[in-house]
Design a protein around this motif. Structure first.
Motif, short mmCIF file in Angstrom:
data_model
loop_
_atom_site.label_atom_id
_atom_site.label_comp_id
_atom_site.label_asym_id
_atom_site.label_seq_id
_atom_site.Cartn_x
_atom_site.Cartn_y
_atom_site.Cartn_z
N THR A 194 0.62 -1.18 0.13
CA THR A 194 -0.09 0.07 0.13
C THR A 194 0.85 1.16 0.06
O THR A 194 0.13 2.44 0.02
N GLY A 195 2.30 1.22 -0.11
CA GLY A 195 2.94 2.37 0.16
C GLY A 195 3.83 2.49 -1.23
O GLY A 195 2.90 2.45 -2.38
N GLY A 196 4.85 2.73 -1.19
CA GLY A 196 5.69 3.27 -2.69
C GLY A 196 6.55 2.39 -3.13
O GLY A 196 7.02 2.65 -4.18
N LEU A 197 6.35 1.20 -2.64
CA LEU A 197 7.43 0.11 -3.13
C LEU A 197 6.25 -1.09 -3.56
O LEU A 197 5.43 -1.33 -2.87
N ASP A 198 6.86 -1.81 -4.70
CA ASP A 198 6.18 -2.83 -5.13
C ASP A 198 6.80 -4.16 -4.74
O ASP A 198 7.54 -4.12 -3.84
N ALA A 199 6.09 -5.21 -5.23
CA ALA A 199 6.46 -6.70 -4.75
C ALA A 199 7.91 -6.96 -4.91
O ALA A 199 8.49 -7.91 -4.33
N THR A 200 8.29 -6.40 -6.13
CA THR A 200 9.64 -6.76 -6.76
C THR A 200 10.74 -6.12 -5.80
O THR A 200 11.56 -6.96 -5.15
N ALA A 201 10.44 -4.94 -5.39
CA ALA A 201 11.25 -4.04 -4.50
C ALA A 201 11.50 -4.82 -2.95
O ALA A 201 12.28 -4.95 -2.45
N LEU A 202 10.11 -4.99 -2.35
CA LEU A 202 10.11 -5.62 -1.19
C LEU A 202 10.71 -6.92 -1.09
O LEU A 202 11.15 -7.18 -0.09
N GLY A 203 10.10 -7.55 -2.26
CA GLY A 203 10.69 -9.25 -2.22
C GLY A 203 12.21 -9.36 -2.30
O GLY A 203 12.59 -10.50 -2.11
N LYS A 204 13.01 -8.30 -2.30
CA LYS A 204 14.52 -8.48 -2.49
C LYS A 204 14.79 -8.48 -1.06
O LYS A 204 16.27 -9.06 -0.94
N VAL A 205 14.16 -8.16 0.00
CA VAL A 205 14.67 -8.40 1.34
C VAL A 205 14.04 -9.64 2.14
O VAL A 205 12.79 -9.71 1.70
N ARG A 206 14.46 -10.17 3.14
CA ARG A 206 13.96 -11.14 3.86
C ARG A 206 12.66 -10.72 4.35
O ARG A 206 12.45 -9.60 5.00
N HIS A 207 11.77 -11.68 4.15
CA HIS A 207 10.21 -11.25 4.86
C HIS A 207 9.65 -13.01 4.95
O HIS A 207 10.25 -13.85 4.29
N THR A 208 8.43 -12.96 5.59
CA THR A 208 7.69 -14.16 5.59
C THR A 208 6.40 -14.24 4.43
O THR A 208 6.28 -15.09 4.12
N HIS A 209 5.89 -12.87 4.49
CA HIS A 209 4.81 -12.72 3.57
C HIS A 209 4.66 -11.41 2.98
O HIS A 209 5.32 -10.38 3.67
N LEU A 210 4.32 -11.23 1.73
CA LEU A 210 3.74 -10.17 1.04
C LEU A 210 2.17 -10.19 0.95
O LEU A 210 1.87 -11.01 0.34
N LEU A 211 1.63 -9.01 1.45
CA LEU A 211 0.25 -8.90 1.47
C LEU A 211 0.08 -7.59 0.54
O LEU A 211 0.72 -6.54 0.62
N SER A 212 -1.19 -7.77 -0.01
CA SER A 212 -1.83 -6.43 -0.47
C SER A 212 -2.17 -5.12 0.53
O SER A 212 -1.68 -4.19 0.24
#
Length: 231
Positions: A194-212
């Motif tokens: 919901t912010g200024g970064l898309d799934a590609t940008a956020l997906g580059k760093v460690r996480h457990t989930h990406l949500l809308s």
């Protein structure tokens, strides 16, 4: 079962139309720097005073004097206040309901932010969020250092009485939000789009989930909507 959800504010729980980063860029430019989009994105989610200091350091080749940073930061706050007055922040769709659902299910909810206390209190006051809606609010000036350090998450745990970080979910819309959650050892580290970064940008760093959206967190935790009062 998770005991605490630690959520970012701007771009994660609150729609503020990117005003914070517009104000940040304008203030840094007015101080003599020329930041590009990549420079601004690098400091998304960070302590805003730190962001100003580092961008001016990059521009001048040496750390700016404290008075220069103070002037630029005051300019940033004036610009942000004017932007919020013209276009008031609002909760992102479904977020208030998600927070209510989490708390009804026994999950405490804390907000963390790269804003200082004065900016945060004014922003949340505009929305009408207080201790009846949230369990804690931690600002960057409450801790020794902001994201990606995990200190705001730990302070949220302290204020809500949660001891086990594996029972903490963190969520945010920036790389620094995810880094802070990972550095804290949170049981879930959720990126939201919901912010200024898309799934590609956020997906580059460690996480457990990406949500809308944060609105999807109750479903992720198999939590239903809160029942209406009196039923």
């Amino acid at each position: 079962m998770f005991e605490l959800a630690v959520l970012d504010i701007a771009g994660t729980t609150v729609e503020e139309h990117g005003c914070v980063y517009i104000a940040l860029e304008e203030a840094v430019r007015a101080a003599g720097a020329n930041p590009g989009l990549a420079d601004i994105q690098l400091w998304m989610g960070a302590d805003k005073r730190e962001a100003i200091t580092e961008m001016l350091t990059d521009a001048f080749g040496t750390a700016p004097e404290t008075a220069v940073v103070d002037t630029a930061y005051a300019d940033f706050r004036r610009r942000l206040e004017a932007a919020y007055a013209e276009r008031p922040p609002t909760p992102l769709p479904g977020v208030a309901e998600a927070i209510a659902a989490l708390r009804a299910a026994g999950v405490k909810v804390a907000l963390t932010t790269g804003f200082d206390r004065a900016v945060t209190d004014a922003l949340l006051g505009t929305i009408g969020w207080d201790e009846t809606v949230l369990d804690a609010v931690v600002c960057v000036d409450d801790v020794p250092a902001g994201r990606p350090y995990p200190y705001m998450i730990f302070r949220a745990m302290e204020r809500t009485g949660v001891r086990d970080v594996s029972k903490v979910l963190t969520a945010g819309d920036t790389v620094r939000d995810l880094d802070a959650g990972t550095n804290a050892g949170a049981g879930m580290v959720v990126g939201v789009l919901t912010g200024g970064l898309d799934a590609t940008a956020l997906g580059k760093v460690r996480h457990t989930h990406l949500l809308s959206s944060v609105a999807d967190i109750p479903a992720l935790l198999s939590i239903g909507a809160p029942r209406p009062v009196g039923r």
